[in-house]
Design a protein around this motif. Structure first.
Motif, mmCIF file in Angstrom:
data_model
loop_
_atom_site.group_PDB
_atom_site.id
_atom_site.type_symbol
_atom_site.label_atom_id
_atom_site.label_comp_id
_atom_site.label_asym_id
_atom_site.label_seq_id
_atom_site.Cartn_x
_atom_site.Cartn_y
_atom_site.Cartn_z
ATOM 1 N N HIS A 22 -9.570 7.554 3.466
ATOM 2 C CA HIS A 22 -8.328 7.265 4.020
ATOM 3 C C HIS A 22 -7.587 8.174 4.875
ATOM 4 C CE1 HIS A 22 -6.966 9.867 0.751
ATOM 5 N NE2 HIS A 22 -5.907 9.922 1.430
ATOM 6 N N PHE A 31 0.719 1.539 2.526
ATOM 7 C CA PHE A 31 -0.823 1.372 2.354
ATOM 8 C C PHE A 31 -1.544 2.525 2.650
ATOM 9 C CE2 PHE A 31 -0.942 -3.612 2.236
ATOM 10 C CZ PHE A 31 -0.350 -3.432 0.979
ATOM 11 N N SER A 89 -6.869 -0.211 -2.958
ATOM 12 C CA SER A 89 -5.757 0.647 -3.154
ATOM 13 C C SER A 89 -6.148 2.022 -3.700
ATOM 14 C CB SER A 89 -5.032 0.013 -4.507
ATOM 15 O OG SER A 89 -3.868 0.709 -4.894
ATOM 16 N N ILE A 90 -7.322 2.160 -4.301
ATOM 17 C CA ILE A 90 -7.450 3.588 -4.768
ATOM 18 C C ILE A 90 -8.138 4.354 -3.293
ATOM 19 C CG2 ILE A 90 -9.106 5.096 -6.043
ATOM 20 C CD1 ILE A 90 -9.111 2.744 -8.115
ATOM 21 N N ASN A 91 -8.800 3.558 -2.706
ATOM 22 C CA ASN A 91 -9.176 4.273 -1.314
ATOM 23 C C ASN A 91 -8.456 4.180 -0.065
ATOM 24 O OD1 ASN A 91 -11.793 4.818 -2.401
ATOM 25 N ND2 ASN A 91 -12.588 2.901 -2.360
ATOM 26 N N LYS A 92 -7.211 3.551 -0.386
ATOM 27 C CA LYS A 92 -6.182 3.259 0.621
ATOM 28 C C LYS A 92 -6.693 2.738 1.843
ATOM 29 C CE LYS A 92 -3.216 7.143 -1.050
ATOM 30 N NZ LYS A 92 -2.189 6.199 -1.865
ATOM 31 N N ASN A 104 -16.039 -0.571 -2.211
ATOM 32 C CA ASN A 104 -16.147 0.726 -2.052
ATOM 33 C C ASN A 104 -16.975 1.152 -0.441
ATOM 34 O OD1 ASN A 104 -15.032 2.992 -3.671
ATOM 35 N ND2 ASN A 104 -15.536 1.422 -5.236
ATOM 36 N N ASN A 109 -14.615 -0.450 2.220
ATOM 37 C CA ASN A 109 -13.444 0.468 2.785
ATOM 38 C C ASN A 109 -13.705 1.309 3.517
ATOM 39 O OD1 ASN A 109 -11.855 0.523 -0.861
ATOM 40 N ND2 ASN A 109 -11.714 -1.126 0.830
ATOM 41 N N ARG A 110 -14.867 2.005 3.223
ATOM 42 C CA ARG A 110 -15.346 3.199 4.116
ATOM 43 C C ARG A 110 -15.771 2.804 5.699
ATOM 44 N NH1 ARG A 110 -15.743 4.455 -1.308
ATOM 45 N NH2 ARG A 110 -15.058 6.436 -1.749
ATOM 46 N N LYS A 154 1.929 6.247 -5.978
ATOM 47 C CA LYS A 154 1.871 4.748 -6.605
ATOM 48 C C LYS A 154 2.798 4.355 -7.286
ATOM 49 C CE LYS A 154 -3.333 5.141 -6.410
ATOM 50 N NZ LYS A 154 -3.385 4.383 -5.285
ATOM 51 N N LEU A 214 -15.952 10.433 4.433
ATOM 52 C CA LEU A 214 -15.745 9.132 4.064
ATOM 53 C C LEU A 214 -15.861 8.827 2.528
ATOM 54 C CD1 LEU A 214 -17.603 6.862 6.681
ATOM 55 C CD2 LEU A 214 -15.305 7.271 6.014
#
Lengths: 177, 177, 177, 177, 177, 177
Positions: free
Chosen positions: C124, F98, D68-71, D155, D158-159, F71, C119
């Motif tokens: 993702h 995504f 977006s970074i963590n999708k 953060n 997202n998780r 990206k 995680l």
């Protein structure tokens, strides 16, 4: 360990016991083969205890920062204790082990650790500009050789220790807190 | 280089010149300090030329695979030549240097290189299961110590070489093609 | 800190002082805004001290493993001490902080930490198979919610602490060694 | 969801339904435990809707860039819609979700998103220089606390969302296009 | 390969045999479908042999640097040989393949390879500042298009070659050493 | 764009305008050089519209998954719209863009996207076992060539688009929602 240990090895272990209160487990791990033990200790002693423009504390700081990146259990414990001992600052040892950027460092030590970090994580991108940054911080080319050598050495020992699951002596944990 | 070189060093260099046709630049790079040179050559000779359950070719394959991950110019050139020489297979040397997975390897060598790769890229995740995979491929615990030690050693030399910008002797490039 | 502190906050700080011997610096850092302090402590207390199928020690182990990946100075110091305290095993706290894979864990705790690690580093890619691995190790879906929530929470606090440079209370360093 | 929902929760859900046309699935996901739901909504509402030197749109931009970074499927859908709504610019929402660097941003917003990005990908390298860059772009230290807090909060969410496979309400997809 | 080959293809292969002494294996790999072969060769010939502000050597340098990052066995062998041939410098080919930063390059070629490297490893972070760096090094916007196109093309071919396990012709290995 | 456009190009653009309601900006970006435009469109049309064991939707899914990893603003917008159109499922397009793992896929499509993902992120580790996984999911070796080719192609176009800052036509954003 080979049995019986050669006299020179036995004496070396006695000195360790006397001065450190223990025989570091890494020495016992190498002692199945005296030649391997000797090449390891010779290189270690030259790098970490020999003449250098870097103080012993600075060399131990590099050891811990490299080991922190590589998450090496053995080296973080043993050399974290060394930083606590040599600096007389128990918190500095933990800063090096957990996140060196949280330590208040002068420009010299910061440059030294940035170089050690880069050598550890992307050595192939090391360029003349990186060495120049060390010179600008007051290091000689001989010092640069030593910074590179110490950082490189712990990139070796971290992998031996993790590769064969070396465990540090318990005595390190509570020492110099 | 220190001037004059001690007799033992001079003789060692003469042997290199005679047997290899050159004095490897790494030795010259260390020769500003005879103690450092000696600790380096002692460890190198023990690991790469001493007794081991790994063949000399296998040790050189590890050297090149580790150096490929670290993109070390010096070690890829020098040890790539060694793989070409020891294997008599010029293409094998390039496969190790460019992408070892393209080589047709038996289960033993594949397991050996997977372990060396993991030690290089994420040594902290090495676990008993990784060592067991080596045992299942026929390696003894002593062999595992040697695989770890050789992989770790080149993780050191790669960083010294990149850190101080060592350049390999030109003679390596065309040899054993 | 807002001046004067509201009564409820003042009482909460007094309880901290009494039970922990200190007011954790994170609380002082949030105390410039009582609403922010309250939302933080409410979530923290529910997650770390509320009812759960996870023991308090297990929740602290997740906290330290996540903080180790993120190299969060504050959380490694404070929650490393908590693992030492709750487990009565000073070495376990350091193992979690330095490299959790070196700890001897049962299948349940290993599965829990593998999930927390995934995680943290590549959330993702979390899939039903990852949750099934937790169920196979004996966790309920409610437990999985708690593992995810605790791991996620420290991914938040690590970033607040690093983002605004929070420093842990000095008292943590020597405690429960 | 607990049955029956407490009155306060029922009212909160009714307000959501009225103002948003839906009850966001994240709230339903937390509603198996009212205390968890309350701590989540209290923190969310303080961070995203409370007083701040950051506009609500800026906070949503941070939310989407982090997600977006963590999708994170849930947060990209829900907060992508929020950026489209608050900005009145449907393309801006997609830029934040797909690659924020393609957006034409002023120096302030660029600095804000660079900081949020660094906190997300390598929070341990955040240094005073990073905070100074925000001050140079016009942010106060309180604003920096808010940027760090919002980036850190997503953060976390997202998780949680990826960890327990939360799915966003379908209504978000076509809205504000 | 389709049987019989169309006349145009047969002629093209004859030209290859005559000029290169071999039919590159990539062409044979595509020859199961003449349309695919034609689209590949048309794009290749335009990019690598057509008019450009980049010399053919520079385009091959980009090819090898990109292939080195992607560790593409086929392209490193074939285009490494091309750099050796076009430059008349066997060592330059190996530098590009092993670690381009070890080569002594002028500011133009260094800027070109930095851009190719960034496009390969984190293309989404390419910004106007990166293009400006190329302009500052003397490149026109048309040149930038070509650098991007060549770097991008080898990011394609590397993946086709690795994806279907293409092997380079043996003749490349010893050539132009 | 070259002026005047050759007749064939003009006709091609007219067909685009008629069928798509726009001339995709990528075509205009290449139209400064008709040969480059032609090689691009020939390869694109063969790969994405030609005969294949992969459906057009499957090829577009690969395009979007690759572009999501890289990206790429242009390709995510344009091919995200294509997935929405071809699938008649607006949510599927967003899932691919995504986080493709959130989509409910059958074993075939999951295997296909895992392979495309691996080719994109670590192509050098692609091995026979990866191709066998595709065969086990029902793909022929020709299909594998197509999966590799499409994934590779978007690894090219992503980098051209990001390298020269191509922007997608605005019409894509709202279409097929």
């Amino acid at each position: 360990m080979v049995e019986p240990l050669p006299d020179a090895t036995r004496k070396y272990f006695d000195v360790c016991q006397e001065k450190l209160g223990m025989i570091p487990n890494v020495l016992k791990a190498y002692a199945f083969d005296v030649e391997k033990l000797n090449t390891f200790t010779a290189m270690y002693n030259d790098l970490m205890l020999g003449d250098s423009g870097l103080s012993k504390l600075e060399r131990e700081m590099i050891a811990v920062v490299v080991s922190s990146i590589n998450k090496c259990w053995y080296c973080l414990v043993a050399h974290g204790a060394a930083v606590r001992q040599l600096s007389g600052d128990p918190v500095l040892g933990e800063r090096m082990a957990f996140n060196w950027r949280t330590a208040k460092l002068d420009a010299r030590q910061r440059a030294m650790l940035l170089f050690a970090e880069k050598l550890t994580t992307e050595s192939h991108k090391t360029e003349e500009a990186d060495r120049q940054a060390l010179r600008d911080a007051g290091f000689s080319d001989r010092d640069i050789f030593d910074i590179a050598s110490v950082a490189a050495f712990f990139n070796m020992t971290n992998r031996v220790a993790s590769g064969v699951a070396m465990a540090p002596n318990d005595d390190y944990h509570g020492s110099f807190r």
